[in-house]
Scaffold this motif. Structure first.
Motif, PDB file in Angstrom:
ATOM      1  N   SER A 151       7.389  -2.940   1.085  1.00 47.80           N
ATOM      2  CA  SER A 151       7.780  -1.532   1.172  1.00 47.80           C
ATOM      3  C   SER A 151       8.512  -1.005   2.314  1.00 47.80           C
ATOM      4  N   ARG A 152       9.140  -0.325   2.497  1.00 48.11           N
ATOM      5  CA  ARG A 152      10.071   0.426   3.451  1.00 48.11           C
ATOM      6  C   ARG A 152       9.335   1.481   4.353  1.00 48.11           C
ATOM      7  N   ASN A 153       8.238   2.086   3.273  1.00 47.74           N
ATOM      8  CA  ASN A 153       7.557   3.360   3.650  1.00 47.74           C
ATOM      9  C   ASN A 153       6.076   2.850   2.879  1.00 47.74           C
ATOM     10  N   GLU A 154       5.273   3.375   3.389  1.00 45.66           N
ATOM     11  CA  GLU A 154       3.757   3.270   2.786  1.00 45.66           C
ATOM     12  C   GLU A 154       2.767   3.914   3.502  1.00 45.66           C
ATOM     13  N   GLY A 155       2.068   4.876   2.823  1.00 50.43           N
ATOM     14  CA  GLY A 155       0.900   5.638   3.791  1.00 50.43           C
ATOM     15  C   GLY A 155      -0.298   4.735   3.578  1.00 50.43           C
ATOM     16  N   TRP A 156      -1.015   4.618   2.285  1.00 52.59           N
ATOM     17  CA  TRP A 156      -2.051   3.754   2.425  1.00 52.59           C
ATOM     18  C   TRP A 156      -2.064   3.039   0.863  1.00 52.59           C
ATOM     19  N   PRO A 157      -1.527   1.763   0.842  1.00 53.08           N
ATOM     20  CA  PRO A 157      -1.527   1.022  -0.286  1.00 53.08           C
ATOM     21  C   PRO A 157      -2.705   0.742  -1.012  1.00 53.08           C
ATOM     22  N   CYS A 158      -3.364   1.559  -1.832  1.00 51.64           N
ATOM     23  CA  CYS A 158      -4.503   0.799  -2.583  1.00 51.64           C
ATOM     24  C   CYS A 158      -4.274  -0.307  -3.245  1.00 51.64           C
ATOM     25  N   VAL A 159      -2.927  -0.614  -3.866  1.00 50.64           N
ATOM     26  CA  VAL A 159      -2.806  -1.754  -4.431  1.00 50.64           C
ATOM     27  C   VAL A 159      -3.123  -3.053  -3.713  1.00 50.64           C
ATOM     28  N   VAL A 160      -3.085  -3.077  -2.437  1.00 50.94           N
ATOM     29  CA  VAL A 160      -3.412  -4.116  -1.621  1.00 50.94           C
ATOM     30  C   VAL A 160      -4.750  -4.455  -1.817  1.00 50.94           C
ATOM     31  N   LEU A 161      -5.485  -3.463  -1.692  1.00 52.97           N
ATOM     32  CA  LEU A 161      -7.187  -3.657  -1.647  1.00 52.97           C
ATOM     33  C   LEU A 161      -7.565  -3.994  -3.238  1.00 52.97           C
ATOM     34  N   GLU A 162      -6.753  -3.502  -4.158  1.00 53.47           N
ATOM     35  CA  GLU A 162      -6.983  -3.959  -5.560  1.00 53.47           C
ATOM     36  C   GLU A 162      -6.728  -5.433  -5.972  1.00 53.47           C
ATOM     37  N   ALA A 163      -5.744  -5.872  -5.138  1.00 50.90           N
ATOM     38  CA  ALA A 163      -5.386  -7.163  -5.552  1.00 50.90           C
ATOM     39  C   ALA A 163      -6.612  -8.226  -4.766  1.00 50.90           C
TER      40      ALA A 163
END
Length: 241
Positions: A151-163
């Motif tokens: 991503s070029r911009n991201e606040g807090w990516p829950c998808v990372v922790l889900e993976a």
């Protein structure tokens, strides 16, 4: 995250006059500080995940069901410019030049047709499954050997922790809260020249030097909603007192 700069005075007034402000990442807190927010009433508590939903499943069985039989590099999310979906075919191509892999893309968006067209033109083995219900996402994540989030911009990516809760390492960009979320469960790639090539090299590195999936999940469990809510409740209790 996206609108703060366009209404700076309003945001700083609201944040400054609150009893407490909960930011979901240090990156967002630092962004607010760069716009003259003092940060004296700030606390950082990220969003959480449900480890009962996002958990390890039988990877080989799922790969077989999806018709995948090699190492799988995947993506889950919207196919938009902000997610750098316009560069997916370039990233995939750089990976495929050095590793015999297949790609799995879960999600939809305005760039989907272009991404599919570019991948087909480059003869890349990419399976597009479109948008799926949230409770089906873990099934697809478990087919992946590495998940990407450039991503070029991201606040807090829950998808990372889900993976990661599924035992899957992540390669992401250095933008926003992505590096904080990835931690030692993957690799964060700095923005800059030749980003797509360097990003692909990081993915190859993880494919060749996998991180123990149990360690990745243990790291993600720290962000269970049970743990996160306890931290948030504590903040509310402090404010009430």
């Amino acid at each position: 995250n996206l609108l703060m700069e366009n209404a700076k005075e309003l945001y700083i007034d609201v944040l400054g006059n609150a009893d407490k402000v909960i930011f979901v990442s240090n990156a967002l807190l630092n962004k607010a500080k760069s716009l003259s927010y003092s940060g004296t009433n700030a606390v950082v508590i990220p969003n959480g995940i449900d480890p009962k939903i996002f958990k390890p499943l039988d990877k080989e069985k799922i790969k077989k069901e999806l018709g995948l039989n090699k190492k799988v590099v995947g993506y889950v999310g919207n196919l938009k410019y902000v997610k750098r979906a316009d560069k997916f075919s370039e990233i995939f191509e750089n990976i495929a030049l050095k590793q015999e892999v297949e790609f799995l893309v879960v999600g939809d968006g305005e760039l989907r047709k272009n991404v599919e067209k570019e991948c087909k033109h480059k003869s890349l083995k990419v399976k597009f499954v479109g948008r799926v219900p949230n409770d089906e996402v873990p099934y697809y994540m478990n087919a992946m050997d590495v998940m990407i989030l450039p991503s070029r911009n991201e606040g807090w990516p829950c998808v990372v922790l889900e993976a990661q809760a599924c035992g899957v390492p992540v390669v992401g960009s250095s933008n926003g809260g992505i590096p904080e979320a990835i931690g030692d469960g993957g690799i964060a790639v700095e923005e800059g020249e030749n980003f797509e090539k360097r990003f692909a090299e990081a993915v190859i590195n993880l494919l060749e030097n996998p991180i123990d999936s149990n360690c990745i999940r243990e790291k993600a469990l720290e962000y269970s909603w049970e743990n996160i809510v306890k931290k948030e409740v504590k903040v509310y209790e402090e404010v009430v007192r």
